[in-house]
Design an enzyme around this catalytic site. Structure first.
Site, PDB file in Angstrom:
ATOM      1  N   GLU A 158       0.553  -8.967   8.099  1.00  0.00           N
ATOM      2  CA  GLU A 158       0.686 -10.421   8.158  1.00  0.00           C
ATOM      3  C   GLU A 158       1.154 -10.946   9.515  1.00  0.00           C
ATOM      4  O   GLU A 158       2.238 -11.526   9.635  1.00  0.00           O
ATOM      5  CB  GLU A 158       1.629 -10.909   7.048  1.00  0.00           C
ATOM      6  CG  GLU A 158       1.131 -10.543   5.670  1.00  0.00           C
ATOM      7  CD  GLU A 158       1.886 -11.237   4.546  1.00  0.00           C
ATOM      8  OE1 GLU A 158       2.963 -11.824   4.799  1.00  0.00           O
ATOM      9  OE2 GLU A 158       1.401 -11.203   3.409  1.00  0.00           O
ATOM     10  N   GLU A 217      -2.001  -6.662  -0.761  1.00  0.00           N
ATOM     11  CA  GLU A 217      -0.841  -7.201  -1.506  1.00  0.00           C
ATOM     12  C   GLU A 217      -1.308  -8.329  -2.397  1.00  0.00           C
ATOM     13  O   GLU A 217      -2.119  -9.167  -1.991  1.00  0.00           O
ATOM     14  CB  GLU A 217       0.228  -7.791  -0.580  1.00  0.00           C
ATOM     15  CG  GLU A 217       1.083  -6.802   0.132  1.00  0.00           C
ATOM     16  CD  GLU A 217       2.158  -7.467   1.008  1.00  0.00           C
ATOM     17  OE1 GLU A 217       2.610  -8.581   0.673  1.00  0.00           O
ATOM     18  OE2 GLU A 217       2.509  -6.860   2.023  1.00  0.00           O
TER      19      GLU A 217
HETATM   20  C1  FCB Z   1       4.437 -10.992   1.831  1.00  0.00           C
HETATM   21  C2  FCB Z   1       5.084  -9.860   2.596  1.00  0.00           C
HETATM   22  C3  FCB Z   1       5.801  -8.871   1.722  1.00  0.00           C
HETATM   23  C4  FCB Z   1       6.501  -9.522   0.547  1.00  0.00           C
HETATM   24  C5  FCB Z   1       5.608 -10.512  -0.155  1.00  0.00           C
HETATM   25  C6  FCB Z   1       6.233 -11.189  -1.346  1.00  0.00           C
HETATM   26  O1  FCB Z   1       4.295 -12.090   2.678  1.00  0.00           O
HETATM   27  O2  FCB Z   1       4.122  -9.137   3.316  1.00  0.00           O
HETATM   28  O3  FCB Z   1       6.669  -8.147   2.541  1.00  0.00           O
HETATM   29  O4  FCB Z   1       7.693 -10.058   0.933  1.00  0.00           O
HETATM   30  O5  FCB Z   1       5.170 -11.474   0.750  1.00  0.00           O
END
Ligand code: FCB
Length: 445
Positions: A166, A351
Site C-alpha cells: 500500500e 488483503e
Molecule cells: C490495510 C493495511 C493492513 C491492515 C488493514 C486493516 O490498509 O495494509 O496492515 O491494517 O489495512
C-alpha cells in the site's frame, strides 16, 4: 446462494505484517523503526498502545504456523522488517534478523504453506527517516539494496515477492494526513514522497530480479471501488480521477512509465520533483498485481478542489463493520475486473477483511457470524470476477490474528483467530473454522 467452485490450485491464505504482530521491537539487534518512534511518542495511538509486544509472534511463530496448518492455509503473506535486517537501514546485515525469517520460512515450508513475503509494510528504519525518509531520493537506492539482500538470502526457498504494501497509504497517511508514521503533515512533501516511492519500486524490482532467484514480483496496492455519485459526465470523470490517484498512482507508473491523469490541472510534476529521466527508472513492469480492498468511495465532482476536483460522499444508513467501514462487496468485483481489463496481469487479492469486536463467550467460543457473512459475500465477488474472465490466482484474508491496527492500536480486531493480549492465548474464531472448511472444499457454499 449457489455453490461456487474455485479454480484448481487457487491459493487461499492469510496476511499479516511485521510491526503488527512480531513484537520483540528491540531484540536480537533490531534497529528502531519509524513505527517504534511514532508509537513511543504520546498521543499518536489510541490508548497509548504500541507494537512493542503485539502478538509476540517473533517468539511464537511456531505456534502460529501450527494454527495456519490447522486452518489448511495454502499461502501465508507476511512482511519482512527492514530494521531487523539492516538496523541502520543499510550497511552490514544483522545475521539474527535474517535467522528469524529463515526459521519462519522453513517452518512454513515444512507445514506445506507457501511463503509470500512483502519487503516493506511500513516499518522504515528510523535512521533513514532521520535523513528525510521517503522524501530523500537516496532512500530509494537503500531500499533496492535491502530488497536484493533479502531476496538473495531467502530466494532459494521463496519465489514470489511483493515489493511494497500500500504505497498510497503510507505516503499519504504518513506525510500528508500525519496519522501514520512518521506523522508529517505537508502535502508537497507527501507528493514528493509518492514519486520517490515510485522510483524505489522501479529500482527494487530490477534489483530483486537481478539476483536471478525470483519467479514473480508484484506489489500489494490499496484499492477502493470508485462509484460516481450520479450518472453525470462530471461525476463520472471525478470517480475516474479518484481511481487514478487512489488505485493506480503506483501501478500505471511501474507498468507504463507515466503518472495517470488524476489532477484537473495536470499531474504536478514539478511539485513532485520529477527529473527528466525518472520515468524510465520508474517503469519496470510487474508479474502480478496485489489488490488490498476494504472500502469503496462514492465520488462527486467538486469545482472547489483545485487538485483532484473531487468530493467523497458519505453513504447514509450503510451496513458497516465495527471500524465504521462500509460493507459493499461489489467494490471487490469492480476493482478486480477494472485492473484485469486495464493491465491483463495475474491478480491476487492480497488483503480483504473486516473488524468486528466479538469476544469469547462463557464457553470460550468466538461466534463472529458477521465476519463469516462478510467473507462469504466478498469471496463470492472474487468468484464472479473469475467467471467474468479475470485471472485471479489467490485470496489472502486480513488477518490471521487480531493484531496492532496502526493508529487504532488494539481496538480493532481483524483476525480469524482471536488473541487474548494479556496471556497471548489464541482462539480460532467461528470464522476461522468456516474459512478452513472453504479451503478444504475449494468451494464457496
Ligand atoms: C490495510 C493495511 C493492513 C491492515 C488493514 C486493516 O490498509 O495494509 O496492515 O491494517 O489495512
Amino acid at each position: 446462494m449457489a455453490e461456487i467452485d474455485f479454480p484448481k490450485g487457487f491459493v487461499w491464505g492469510c496476511a499479516t505484517a511485521s510491526y503488527q504482530i512480531e513484537g520483540a521491537w528491540n531484540e536480537d539487534g533490531k534497529g528502531e523503526s519509524i513505527w517504534d518512534r511514532f508509537c513511543h511518542a504520546p498521543d499518536h495511538i489510541k490508548n497509548g498502545d504500541t507494537g512493542d509486544v503485539a502478538c509476540d509472534h517473533y517468539h511464537r511463530y511456531r505456534q502460529d504456523v501450527a494454527l495456519m496448518k490447522e486452518l489448511g492455509l495454502k499461502g501465508y503473506r507476511f512482511s519482512i522488517s527492514w530494521p531487523r535486517i539492516f538496523p541502520e537501514g543499510r550497511g552490514r546485515a544483522n545475521r539474527k534478523g535474517l535467522d528469524f525469517y529463515d526459521r519462519l520460512v522453513d517452518e512454513l515450508l515444512s507445514a506445506g504453506i507457501t511463503p509470500f513475503p512483502t519487503l516493506y509494510h511500513w516499518d522504515l528504519p528510523q535512521a533513514l527517516q532521520d535523513q528525510g525518509g521517503w522524501t530523500n531520493r537516496d532512500t530509494a537506492q537503500h531500499f533496492a539494496d535491502y530488497c536484493a539482500a533479502v531476496v538473495d538470502h531467502l530466494g532459494s526457498r521463496v519465489k514470489s515477492w511483493m515489493i511494497f504494501n500500500e504505497p498510497w497509504i503510507f505516503t499519504i497517511l504518513g506525510y500528508m494526513a500525519g496519522i501514520h508514521a512518521p506523522g508529517v503533515r505537508d502535502p508537497s512533501m507527501a507528493l514528493r514522497a509518492t514519486h520517490i516511492v515510485n522510483l524505489a519500486q522501479g529500482l527494487a524490482v530490477r534489483a530483486v530480479r537481478a539476483t536471478g532467484k525470483t519467479y514473480a514480483v508484484g506489489t500489494a496496492f490499496s484499492m477502493s471501488g470508485a462509484y460516481p455519485a450520479s450518472d453525470s459526465d462530471e461525476d463520472r470523470a471525478a470517480a475516474e480521477r479518484l481511481h487514478n490517484f487512489y488505485n493506480v498512482w503506483f501501478l500505471e507508473t511501474i507498468q507504463n512509465g507515466r503518472y495517470p491523469d488524476a489532477y484537473v490541472g495536470g499531474v504536478p510534476l514539478e511539485r513532485m520533483d520529477v527529473k527528466p529521466d525518472d520515468m524510465e527508472i520508474v517503469k519496470a513492469p510487474l508479474d502480478f498485481v496485489g489488490i488490498n480492498l476494504y472500502i469503496r468511495n462514492v465520488v462527486a465532482h467538486n469545482p472547489h478542489d483545485e487538485n483532484l476536483g473531487i468530493r467523497i460522499l458519505s453513504v447514509p444508513n450503510a451496513e458497516r463493520t465495527d471500524f465504521g467501514w462500509e460493507v459493499y462487496p461489489d467494490a471487490l468485483h469492480q476493482a478486480i475486473t477494472r485492473i484485469w481489463n486495464d493491465y491483463h496481469l495475474p491478480i491476487y487479492v492480497t488483503e480483504n477483511g473486516c473488524s468486528y469486536g466479538d469476544e469469547p463467550d462463557e464457553n470460550g467460543v468466538v461466534n463472529d457470524d458477521r465476519r463469516i457473512s462478510f467473507y462469504r459475500r466478498y469471496i463470492a465477488q472474487v468468484a464472479r470476477a473469475i467467471q467474468d474472465g479475470a485471472d485471479v490466482r489467490g485470496y489472502y484474508a486480513w488477518s490471521l490474528l487480531d493484531n496492532f491496527e496502526w493508529a487504532e492500536g488494539y481496538s480493532q480486531r481483524f483476525g480469524l483467530v482471536y488473541v487474548d493480549y494479556p496471556t497471548q492465548r489464541r482462539i480460532i474464531k467461528k470464522s476461522g473454522y468456516w474459512y478452513r472448511d472453504l479451503i478444504a472444499a475449494n468451494r464457496l457454499q
